[in-house]
Design a protein around this motif. Structure first.
Motif, PDB file in Angstrom:
ATOM      1  N   SER A 161       0.811  -1.220   0.000  1.00  0.00           N
ATOM      2  CA  SER A 161       0.000   0.000   0.000  1.00  0.00           C
ATOM      3  C   SER A 161       0.844   1.269   0.000  1.00  0.00           C
ATOM      4  O   SER A 161       0.396   2.314  -0.462  1.00  0.00           O
ATOM      5  N   GLN A 164       1.240   2.097  -3.722  1.00  0.00           N
ATOM      6  CA  GLN A 164       0.088   2.064  -4.616  1.00  0.00           C
ATOM      7  C   GLN A 164      -0.425   3.448  -4.993  1.00  0.00           C
ATOM      8  O   GLN A 164      -1.158   3.599  -5.960  1.00  0.00           O
ATOM      9  N   MET A 165      -0.028   4.483  -4.253  1.00  0.00           N
ATOM     10  CA  MET A 165      -0.500   5.831  -4.561  1.00  0.00           C
ATOM     11  C   MET A 165       0.234   6.443  -5.754  1.00  0.00           C
ATOM     12  O   MET A 165      -0.223   7.417  -6.336  1.00  0.00           O
TER      13      MET A 165
END
Length: 197
Positions: A161, A164-165
């Protein structure tokens, strides 16, 4: 009663002494046998020579492995030619020639010192993402230019995560400009990206 205890103690002492003596004798015999076996071992010169020859025969195999790795890296890098970027395998595209040793020109054009094929020059790629790219075999600007956005997105997704941005949509285009030595165009593209246009 004291006589029985003394007798019991004396027998126990004699048994311990006998057990210790027998153990010492057995250990002594085992050690002597081990020493005798070790001194009986001789070096087999024929076997040593055979192993040396075998090792010498591995050197050409190692050289061949290294040659194939380099060839594979060249082939992977040449897939950038399909996108219109010249490589060693496809130098015919004169307007997009790959610059491999023009770091001073890049430094002058971009206003900061850079190393050729440093993926962190691409806007949006930092040291950690550069390591992720290296892990999937993308180590040069030309390779990054030839990599599909879906592959980069999948790489970021698999990394967790924290990554993932990031949006890798412009990374191949930026890398293509860098690989082609189009410093001004690269600078314009990153400026447009910073403005959000």
């Amino acid at each position: 009663m004291p006589y029985t205890l003394a007798k019991f103690f004396l027998w126990g002492l004699l048994m311990a002494l006998a057990g210790g003596t027998i153990g010492w004798l057995l250990r002594s015999l085992t050690c002597r046998a081990g020493v005798a076996r070790a001194t009986a071992i001789t070096f087999d010169n024929d076997e040593l020579n055979r192993l040396r020859d075998r090792l010498a025969n591995l050197e050409p195999a190692v050289a061949e492995r290294d040659r194939l790795r380099i060839e594979l890296a060249d082939v992977r890098g040449s897939s950038a030619g399909a996108l219109g970027f010249a490589t060693k395998a496809n130098p015919s595209i004169a307007s997009h020639e790959v610059v491999t040793d023009d770091a001073p020109a890049a430094t002058a054009a971009l206003g900061k010192k850079i190393r050729i094929n440093d993926l962190t020059v691409v806007e949006g790629i930092g040291p950690k993402i550069s390591e992720l790219c290296n892990a999937i075999g993308v180590t040069t600007w030309a390779q990054l230019a030839a990599t599909e956005v879906d592959t980069l997105q999948s790489m970021l997704h698999d990394a967790g995560s924290r990554f993932q941005m990031h949006k890798p949509g412009s990374w191949p285009a930026q890398a293509g400009l860098l690989a082609a030595g189009q410093w001004a165009e690269f600078q314009q593209l990153t400026a447009d990206l910073a403005k959000g246009t």
